[in-house]
Design a protein around this motif. Structure first.
Motif, PDB file in Angstrom:
ATOM      1  N   GLY A  45       0.797  -1.218   0.000  1.00  0.00           N
ATOM      2  CA  GLY A  45       0.000   0.000   0.000  1.00  0.00           C
ATOM      3  C   GLY A  45       0.828   1.266   0.000  1.00  0.00           C
ATOM      4  N   GLU A  50      -5.140   1.576  -3.037  1.00  0.00           N
ATOM      5  CA  GLU A  50      -5.764   0.434  -2.373  1.00  0.00           C
ATOM      6  C   GLU A  50      -6.363  -0.556  -3.363  1.00  0.00           C
ATOM      7  N   ARG A  81     -10.365  -7.054   2.381  1.00  0.00           N
ATOM      8  CA  ARG A  81     -10.097  -5.764   1.739  1.00  0.00           C
ATOM      9  C   ARG A  81     -11.063  -5.535   0.571  1.00  0.00           C
TER      10      ARG A  81
END
Length: 404
Positions: A45, A50, A81
């Motif tokens: 990241g 993202e 995620r």
């Protein structure tokens, strides 16, 4: 030192040539020895946004193959995620990858279930997950739980056929009524029924102890449906239940179903019922056996098979002549009168048994026989039957006190 070198390499690849894949590969090597998906994704990241982090991490997940120690934690992290980003398809795919290694992983199943409704292939995913879970479950209760959960999920997703499949698998794993039976009732059209459900209940009846077979046969009958087109199938199921259990409940069901047949179908039904009654008659016993025979005789008479009706009724009298079911024939006695000679033989037979102190003949049977005798002009027999009824109705004579 090695980890720091790989992280530096990843940063360099990204800074100099914007090589995202190369940078990811270097970061993965840096973390591979003591893999922590959180640290791996955090380092990734620092280089990427993202969305690209999750996409590259999923690509890495697909390359891991048979390495569950890495694939399971990474798959869960990617699924979480992706879920946070609202990427339903990617979240489900990552969860399913975890389930390839651990079919019962609760977090992966939860994510797949959560997003399945957002996917066109959602029902396919749920079906596959729970088929695998059922295959790997320990014992019948584990299989039942997996299939029942699948049925509930597929019901919510609108895939009725596969929901029925799983509900039946749950039932076959642990054959009990209750929530699973109620689920089947919701899933199956009461009008059209379901042949797979009928077959499953018939299978259970075949395997069940004798005292449980009537229940499963009745459930099979229930799921045949109520549409007129289902009448032949219902008749087959009811006759099978009747022959197997000898229960008057199935005899009543047969009578009800036959009334739905048109003229052509009624002829075929009559032949089937005659054969069934002939096979069944020698096995009937006790009051329930008599009730079963009475209902069969009524149905046969209404179908025009009067000789077969009287043979069956005669068996009822032999089994138990003292059940109230005989009174039910008074309302359909017209159906028994097309063969006067056979009627005369029957009423004479009843009168003979009424005079036999060892025979069991109740007032209901006497009333039926008297009514039939009157209708065919057998006045003497009718009078004798009436006299027998009056004798039974009068109070017994009291013995005189002994003289002192």
């Amino acid at each position: 030192a090695y980890r720091e070198a790989e992280r530096a390499l990843a940063a360099g690849l990204w800074d100099r040539v914007v090589d995202a894949s190369g940078a990811e590969a270097a970061l993965f090597r840096a973390h591979e020895g003591e893999f922590d998906p959180g640290h791996y994704l955090a380092d990734l990241g620092e280089l990427l946004d993202e969305e690209r982090v999750v996409s590259l991490a999923f690509a890495r997940l697909l390359e891991l193959g048979q390495r569950p120690a890495l694939a399971v934690p990474l798959g869960l992290a990617v699924a979480a995620r992706a879920a946070e980003q609202g990427r339903a398809s990617l979240a489900v795919d990552a969860a399913c990858h975890v389930l390839q290694h651990d079919p019962a992983h609760p977090e992966a199943i939860e994510i797949a279930e959560m997003f399945a409704s957002e996917l066109e292939r959602g029902a396919d995913v749920i079906h596959a997950i729970y088929e695998r879970l059922a295959e790997t479950a320990l014992g019948v209760y584990g299989r039942r739980a997996a299939h029942y959960r699948a049925a509930r999920q597929l019901e919510a997703l609108g895939d009725g056929d596969r929901a029925v499949h799983h509900a039946l698998e749950a039932l076959l794993a642990v054959p009990t009524e209750g929530t699973n039976y109620q689920l089947l009732q919701r899933l199956v059209s009461s009008e059209l029924g379901s042949e797979p459900v009928v077959l499953a209940f018939e299978r259970l009846a075949h395997k069940a102890p004798l005292e449980e077979r009537a229940l499963w046969r009745m459930r099979a009958l229930e799921f045949c449906g109520t549409h007129p087109d289902t009448a032949p199938r219902r008749l087959s199921v009811a006759l099978a239940g009747l022959i197997e259990t000898h229960s008057p409940t199935f005899a009543v069901a047969v009578e009800s179903i036959v009334k739905e047949h048109d003229a052509e179908a009624a002829v075929a039904a009559s032949l089937r019922l005659e054969r069934a009654a002939k096979a069944l008659a020698p096995e009937l016993e006790g009051p329930d056996g008599a009730r079963t025979a009475v209902h069969l005789a009524r149905t046969l008479a209404e179908l025009g098979a009067v000789s077969a009706a009287y043979r069956t009724l005669g068996r009822a009298v032999e089994v138990d002549g003292d059940v109230e079911a005989y009174l039910s024939l008074l309302g359909v006695q017209e159906s028994f009168l097309s063969e006067p000679e056979t009627t005369i033989e029957f009423v004479s037979f009843v009168l003979g048994r009424a005079r036999d102190p060892m025979a069991l003949v109740g007032t209901a049977l006497l009333e039926l026989a008297m009514a039939l005798a009157e209708r065919v002009g057998e006045d003497l027999v009718a009078a004798d039957l009436r006299a027998e009824l009056e004798r039974r109705a009068s109070p017994p004579e009291q013995a005189s006190p002994a003289q002192g």
